[in-house]
Design an enzyme around this catalytic site. Structure first.
Site, PDB file in Angstrom:
ATOM      1  N   GLY A   1      38.423  45.500  46.385  1.00  0.00           N
ATOM      2  CA  GLY A   1      39.121  45.739  45.128  1.00  0.00           C
ATOM      3  C   GLY A   1      40.497  45.136  44.992  1.00  0.00           C
TER       4      GLY A   1
ATOM      5  N   GLU B   1      35.546  45.939  52.401  1.00  0.00           N
ATOM      6  CA  GLU B   1      34.613  45.039  51.713  1.00  0.00           C
ATOM      7  C   GLU B   1      35.368  44.121  50.758  1.00  0.00           C
ATOM      8  OE1 GLU B   1      32.254  47.950  49.688  1.00  0.00           O
ATOM      9  OE2 GLU B   1      31.193  48.581  51.499  1.00  0.00           O
ATOM     10  N   PRO B   2      36.233  43.244  51.274  1.00  0.00           N
ATOM     11  CA  PRO B   2      37.008  42.394  50.378  1.00  0.00           C
ATOM     12  C   PRO B   2      36.146  41.267  49.802  1.00  0.00           C
ATOM     13  CG  PRO B   2      37.415  41.747  52.646  1.00  0.00           C
ATOM     14  CD  PRO B   2      36.509  42.952  52.705  1.00  0.00           C
TER      15      PRO B   2
ATOM     16  N   ARG C   1      37.119  39.355  46.111  1.00  0.00           N
ATOM     17  CA  ARG C   1      38.005  38.509  45.315  1.00  0.00           C
ATOM     18  C   ARG C   1      39.237  38.039  46.086  1.00  0.00           C
ATOM     19  NH1 ARG C   1      38.212  38.882  39.726  1.00  0.00           N
ATOM     20  NH2 ARG C   1      37.198  40.908  39.892  1.00  0.00           N
TER      21      ARG C   1
ATOM     22  N   ARG D   1      33.843  34.701  33.256  1.00  0.00           N
ATOM     23  CA  ARG D   1      34.844  35.774  33.262  1.00  0.00           C
ATOM     24  C   ARG D   1      35.650  35.903  31.967  1.00  0.00           C
ATOM     25  NH1 ARG D   1      38.695  35.949  36.270  1.00  0.00           N
ATOM     26  NH2 ARG D   1      38.649  38.168  36.666  1.00  0.00           N
TER      27      ARG D   1
ATOM     28  N   TYR E   1      35.128  39.521  30.402  1.00  0.00           N
ATOM     29  CA  TYR E   1      36.207  40.501  30.375  1.00  0.00           C
ATOM     30  C   TYR E   1      37.580  39.896  30.112  1.00  0.00           C
ATOM     31  CZ  TYR E   1      34.140  40.290  35.172  1.00  0.00           C
ATOM     32  OH  TYR E   1      33.484  39.940  36.320  1.00  0.00           O
TER      33      TYR E   1
ATOM     34  N   CYS F   1      27.411  27.300  21.989  1.00  0.00           N
ATOM     35  CA  CYS F   1      27.446  27.721  20.587  1.00  0.00           C
ATOM     36  C   CYS F   1      27.661  29.217  20.442  1.00  0.00           C
ATOM     37  CB  CYS F   1      26.178  27.255  19.890  1.00  0.00           C
ATOM     38  SG  CYS F   1      26.099  25.467  19.910  1.00  0.00           S
ATOM     39  N   GLU F   2      28.808  29.678  20.900  1.00  0.00           N
ATOM     40  CA  GLU F   2      29.255  31.054  20.702  1.00  0.00           C
ATOM     41  C   GLU F   2      30.768  31.017  20.671  1.00  0.00           C
ATOM     42  OE1 GLU F   2      27.845  34.407  22.600  1.00  0.00           O
ATOM     43  OE2 GLU F   2      25.888  33.583  23.119  1.00  0.00           O
TER      44      GLU F   2
ATOM     45  N   TYR G   1      33.564  35.272  41.620  1.00  0.00           N
ATOM     46  CA  TYR G   1      32.886  35.635  40.378  1.00  0.00           C
ATOM     47  C   TYR G   1      32.861  34.445  39.412  1.00  0.00           C
ATOM     48  CZ  TYR G   1      33.654  40.077  42.653  1.00  0.00           C
ATOM     49  OH  TYR G   1      33.686  41.074  43.590  1.00  0.00           O
TER      50      TYR G   1
HETATM   51  C1  LIG Z   1      32.208  44.249  44.104  1.00  0.00           C
HETATM   52  C2  LIG Z   1      32.305  45.125  45.305  1.00  0.00           C
HETATM   53  C3  LIG Z   1      33.220  44.824  46.314  1.00  0.00           C
HETATM   54  C4  LIG Z   1      34.188  43.672  46.240  1.00  0.00           C
HETATM   55  O1  LIG Z   1      35.150  43.849  45.247  1.00  0.00           O
HETATM   56  P1  LIG Z   1      36.384  42.847  45.159  1.00  0.00           P
HETATM   57  O2  LIG Z   1      37.165  43.328  44.014  1.00  0.00           O
HETATM   58  O3  LIG Z   1      35.843  41.487  44.936  1.00  0.00           O
HETATM   59  O4  LIG Z   1      37.144  42.944  46.435  1.00  0.00           O
HETATM   60  C5  LIG Z   1      33.239  45.636  47.427  1.00  0.00           C
HETATM   61  N1  LIG Z   1      32.401  46.681  47.548  1.00  0.00           N
HETATM   62  C6  LIG Z   1      31.501  47.006  46.594  1.00  0.00           C
HETATM   63  C7  LIG Z   1      30.607  48.163  46.797  1.00  0.00           C
HETATM   64  C8  LIG Z   1      31.431  46.233  45.438  1.00  0.00           C
HETATM   65  O5  LIG Z   1      30.555  46.561  44.482  1.00  0.00           O
END
Ligand SMILES: *Cc1c(COP(=O)(O)O)cnc(C)c1O
Length: 418
Positions: free
Chosen positions: A240, A275-276, A278, A314, A318, A343-344, A372
């Site tokens: 995140g 779980e990195p 981005r 993206r 969003y 065409c949008e 992403y």
């Molecule tokens: C998408 C996701 C991530 C990675 O999120 P980032 O914002 O890219 O770091 C990690 N864990 C889970 C469960 C996710 O769905």
């Protein structure tokens, strides 16, 4: 430090001029820097190591290219996967099954079985029934599936609603108020080694405050579970951490995140999992594009580029900001709208933006497109699937081919009764 910088007036990826890649591979094309990936992977590891025993699982969905996964495997990362397809990629790239975490709110029985077959390291359970189904499948095979329970801590991550995942109204995890009861029921099952809990509250987080709030809640839950006799050895803190998309954005560094994690988790005595996605991949890639037309308009002119929402979704999905920079800079500036050929009206990358002066035929990049980006590409409007290039010093390789619209059409057929 940035590996996409001008040299002699021409933007390079590391030591390769982007003009060369455009000429030899064509545009649009994603260009990644190996050096940036490795630097980010190292910085994230060093940051989190402040907190003690860790396991790093790169969130494949951010950028699942096999070459990228190989870099991450070489850097000692496992993977966070959310489908059997991602699991197969992680294995194909050389990641060890034991280093793979299987997340995802809709894992099918087939996917759970594939995970058990592969012997993956951990299942992150999203609901009680998934836990009992997994336990039964594993028990039938004489296995005990390592698992943690994903909890929804009900905190506002302060990010875009479409990438926020830790509020009570989001589809992810079990309500924190139900977590103890569910844990009590799942933990005794034969086929499960229910060893901890997981959270992931959202993506592109710009502040550590919501993460800290979530971690504190999860720490209280761990204490409560232990008080009831459960053995808790693993806590998965998710991903995140956000990255700067705008030149003047300021984001917490992995070192700052790690220091906060170390402070909040110092008495937990568990393996911390991360779980990195981005933060590793975002600034390691750009989307290289060519200006087709500069179209006069009542207001700002439209810069029509050959990349579109099907290549980089993206902004349309969003309202994301991607910095737009000319490959050959003159120093002159203009105010324009930037759009693709689809065409949008949603196929617009920027409105009323001050940019480098460009004209038809000029090359430019959208920055911070490594996460992403290509992974969300489609062939909408019968456009080709965008290729990917990995740069390493003064050499590069095409790590994903451009897939022609004709090839996609080749998988379709007209039934003989038409
Ligand atoms: C998408 C996701 C991530 C990675 O999120 P980032 O914002 O890219 O770091 C990690 N864990 C889970 C469960 C996710 O769905």
């Amino acid at each position: 430090m940035d590996d996409f910088a001008p040299k002699n007036g021409v933007l390079h990826a590391e030591d390769v001029p982007l003009t060369r890649i455009a000429e030899e591979v064509g545009t649009p094309v994603y260009v990644y820097s190996r050096r940036t990936f490795e630097r980010h992977a190292r910085a994230f590891r060093e940051g989190m190591e402040q907190a003690g025993k860790i396991h790093l699982a790169y969130a494949i969905k951010a950028n699942p290219n096999l070459a990228v996964l190989r870099i991450m495997a070489n850097m000692g990362y496992g993977a966070d996967v959310v489908s059997v397809g991602e699991m197969r990629r992680a294995l194909a790239a050389g990641m060890k099954p034991a280093d793979i975490v299987f997340s995802g709110v809709g894992k099918t029985v087939m996917e759970l079985e594939a995970g058990l077959d592969a012997g993956i390291g951990q299942f992150n359970l999203e609901l009680e029934e998934e836990g009992s189904v997994l336990a039964a499948l594993a028990a039938k095979r004489g296995q005990r599936a390592p698992a943690v329970l994903r909890v929804n801590p009900d905190v506002d991550a302060g990010t875009h609603a479409k990438i926020s995942t830790g509020k009570a109204e989001n589809k992810f995890g079990v309500a924190i108020s139900d977590a103890v009861a569910i844990f009590d029921r799942l933990a005794p099952l034969d086929g499960l080694d229910l060893r901890g809990v997981a959270i992931h509250i959202g993506s592109q987080l710009q502040s550590l405050a919501p993460l800290e709030q979530a971690y504190v809640r999860i720490g209280e839950l761990v204490a409560e579970l232990r008080a009831r006799g459960h053995r808790i050895t693993h806590v998965d803190l998710g991903g995140g951490l956000g990255v700067p998309y705008r030149p003047d954005d300021v984001f917490p560094s992995p070192a700052e995140l790690g220091a906060m994690v170390a402070r909040v988790t110092k008495d937990w005595g568990v393996t911390l999992m991360f779980e990195p996605g981005r933060v590793i991949a975002g600034n390691a890639g750009v989307l290289l594009t060519k200006v087709i037309w500069v179209k006069p308009a009542v207001g700002d002119p439209w810069v029509i580029v050959d990349a579109a929402m099907n290549d980089l979704a993206r902004p349309a999905l969003y309202d994301a900001f991607h910095d737009f920079v000319a490959v050959e800079q003159t120093g002159e500036r203009m105010v324009a709208n930037i759009a693709g050929p689809v065409c949008e009206s949603g196929d617009t990358f920027a409105k009323n933006r001050e940019i480098d002066v460009v004209e038809s035929g000029d090359l430019a990049i959208f920055r911070t497109a490594g996460a992403y980006g290509a992974t969300m590409a489609s062939t909408y409007n019968s456009r080709a699937l965008v290729p990917e290039v990995l740069v390493d010093g003064d050499r590069y390789a095409v790590v994903a081919d451009r897939i022609a619209a004709e090839t996609v059409m080749g998988a379709e057929r007209v039934p003989d009764w038409l």
